[in-house]
Enzyme design. Structure first.
Site, short mmCIF file in Angstrom:
data_model
loop_
_atom_site.label_atom_id
_atom_site.label_comp_id
_atom_site.label_asym_id
_atom_site.label_seq_id
_atom_site.Cartn_x
_atom_site.Cartn_y
_atom_site.Cartn_z
N LYS A 175 -5.54 25.66 -8.59
CA LYS A 175 -4.03 25.82 -8.83
C LYS A 175 -3.32 25.91 -7.46
CE LYS A 175 -1.89 30.29 -8.75
NZ LYS A 175 -0.44 30.29 -8.13
N ASN A 176 -3.92 26.53 -6.48
CA ASN A 176 -3.11 26.53 -5.00
C ASN A 176 -3.27 25.01 -4.49
OD1 ASN A 176 -2.45 29.12 -5.69
ND2 ASN A 176 -4.49 29.82 -4.52
N ASP B 16 -7.11 36.60 -2.62
CA ASP B 16 -7.20 36.41 -3.86
C ASP B 16 -8.48 36.84 -4.77
OD1 ASP B 16 -4.47 35.24 -4.10
OD2 ASP B 16 -5.13 33.04 -4.05
N ARG C 273 -1.27 32.01 -15.26
CA ARG C 273 -0.74 31.49 -14.21
C ARG C 273 -1.96 30.40 -13.43
NH1 ARG C 273 1.27 34.65 -10.25
NH2 ARG C 273 1.87 32.67 -9.18
N ARG D 183 7.24 38.77 0.84
CA ARG D 183 6.78 37.25 1.10
C ARG D 183 7.90 36.46 1.44
NH1 ARG D 183 2.17 35.18 -2.88
NH2 ARG D 183 3.51 35.97 -4.79
N CYS E 115 4.28 36.49 -8.81
CA CYS E 115 3.81 38.05 -8.73
C CYS E 115 4.48 38.87 -7.82
CB CYS E 115 2.39 37.85 -8.50
SG CYS E 115 1.23 37.06 -9.84
#
Length: 435
Positions: A22-23, A306, A398, A121, A116
């Site tokens: 995903k990242n 994570d 997600r 951030r 999230c």
């Protein structure tokens, strides 16, 4: 609204393939805006964030087609300069489109990103870097309006602290800028390297990706390419932990073990037996897990933030006490309260948490607070006695591709139920009792 219903106690066994990261795929999708031809991405996971990123590209004028795990992007008519607020609010990483839009079309209008709630951030690093590269940026009422007169120009960007997102945004923008850009104190994550490899295949000139010093020589034109997204190391860590919490035996295929260098020793510390090949990892649980020495999150190659929540779920049923310290995000222990509802003993003070292992967890109604916190609840439910009902499953969607299906294929009792189905089942039960 979907919920996951998990009945614990099943030992997980079998082989499963890990999907694309995903990242990694999200910044690559953003970078595809810069090219002049079609790009084809392979190994793209079917995630809600990937769907949202694809929709953003369409709103900007791209043609985006998906066939199984392949996504084809044609940016030939991508002249859009505005990302709708609704799309921005649903995905935190949507800020990654800022640099690509500014570099391609000379303007980007977007709102503060969502996703999230892990605490502040700020996007200040992104904006400051683009300003150094010649962008004029106005922030007003939660809207960011970025304009570029001509082309962005190269600059020396020194981040005061490591930021994956800011590194990616500058890397994308610099690939099409005029002149050289030096990125200092850059993030070193494998996903940064994957983004750089995609850009290099498109004709970019990049050296140093994977180190704290990246140099980008901007080029006037990038062409399309075909690129395979790297495996998802966080998904891999999560499923390895699923074997541990259930006393199972799982083999993962299509993984990059070297990207899990901070995770695998921790699994061994809990008592698991690991067999590691070039693209495979087998984990065999050996009895009740043992507590860990203090676990502190850190930028890559340190222990990934994570993976913190999934490891906390494991430590809830471990012999002994484990201390956690979160150094990346301020609000990343929200899952602790939900785990405590299942019988865990977790105390949180600021950025620290102490987990005292208990003999067993019990099923409960809990709510996913964020993506990785949701994964922690799933792991806890797999080991718990009885049935657990997890709501707010959209967070889990997600980052995990059909998680209930993947777990069921390994022997778990996990199903997805829509709210209307639960209400109907309750109505039937109440009717039966009334008769």
């Amino acid at each position: 609204m979907a919920k996951l219903i998990i009945r614990g106690g099943n030992r997980l066994e079998g082989v499963m393939r890990i999907c694309g990261a995903k990242n990694s795929v999200l910044p690559i999708l953003a970078a595809s805006l810069l090219v002049s031809e079609k790009s084809v991405l392979q190994n793209c996971p079917a995630l809600s964030d990937v769907r949202l990123a694809s929709e953003i590209l369409r709103r900007l004028g791209c043609t985006v087609e998906r066939e199984e795990d392949r996504i084809t992007i044609d940016p030939a008519h991508a002249d859009g300069t505005v990302i709708p607020e609704k799309l921005m609010s649903e995905m935190r990483s949507s800020i990654i489109f800022l640099g690509a839009m500014a570099a391609r079309n000379g303007r980007a209008v977007l709102s503060a990103p969502g996703g999230c709630d892990l605490g502040p951030r700020p996007i200040d690093l992104h904006l400051a870097a683009l300003r150094k590269m010649g962008a004029e940026i106005v922030e007003e009422g939660g809207i960011v309006d970025c304009r570029v007169n001509g082309r962005l120009h190269g600059a020396e960007i020194r981040f005061p602290f490591v930021s994956v997102g800011a590194t990616e945004n500058v890397l994308i923008a610099a690939a099409a800028a005029d002149g050289a850009t030096r990125i200092l104190n850059a993030a070193c994550e494998p996903e940064i390297c994957d983004l750089a490899q995609f850009l290099i295949r498109c004709g970019a000139r990049i050296t140093g990706a994977g180190t704290s010093r990246i140099i980008v020589e901007g080029v006037r034109k990038l062409h399309g390419c075909e690129h395979r997204v790297i495996p998802d190391r966080i998904a891999a860590a999560t499923y390895l932990l699923a074997a541990s919490v259930t006393g199972g035996d799982i083999t993962l295929s299509d993984v990059e073990p070297q990207q899990l260098s901070a995770v695998l020793p921790r699994l061994q510390e809990t008592g698991c037996e690991l067999s590691v090949g070039s693209r495979r990892i087998r984990v065999r649980a050996k009895g009740r897990p043992k507590a860990l020495s203090p676990l502190v999150t850190a930028p890559y190659p340190g222990f990934p933030t994570d993976a913190q929540a999934p490891f906390m779920a494991l430590c809830c049923i471990a012999d002994g006490t484990t201390a956690f310290e979160e150094t990346i995000f301020r609000n990343r222990f929200r899952h602790a309260a939900e785990l405590n509802r299942m019988g865990a003993e977790i105390g949180v003070t600021g950025q620290s948490a102490v987990v005292k292992g208990v003999p067993f967890l019990h099923g409960a109604r809990v709510s996913a607070t964020d993506l990785r916190g949701g994964a922690a609840l799933v792991l806890a439910a797999l080991s718990a006695e009885g049935e657990t009902e997890i709501s707010q499953v959209h967070h889990i969607d997600r980052g995990y591709e059909s998680m209930e299906c993947a777990l069921s294929s390994l022997g778990a009792s996990a199903v997805r139920t829509e709210t209307w189905q639960i209400k109907e089942e309750n109505r039937i039960i109440r009717t039966a009792f009334a008769m």
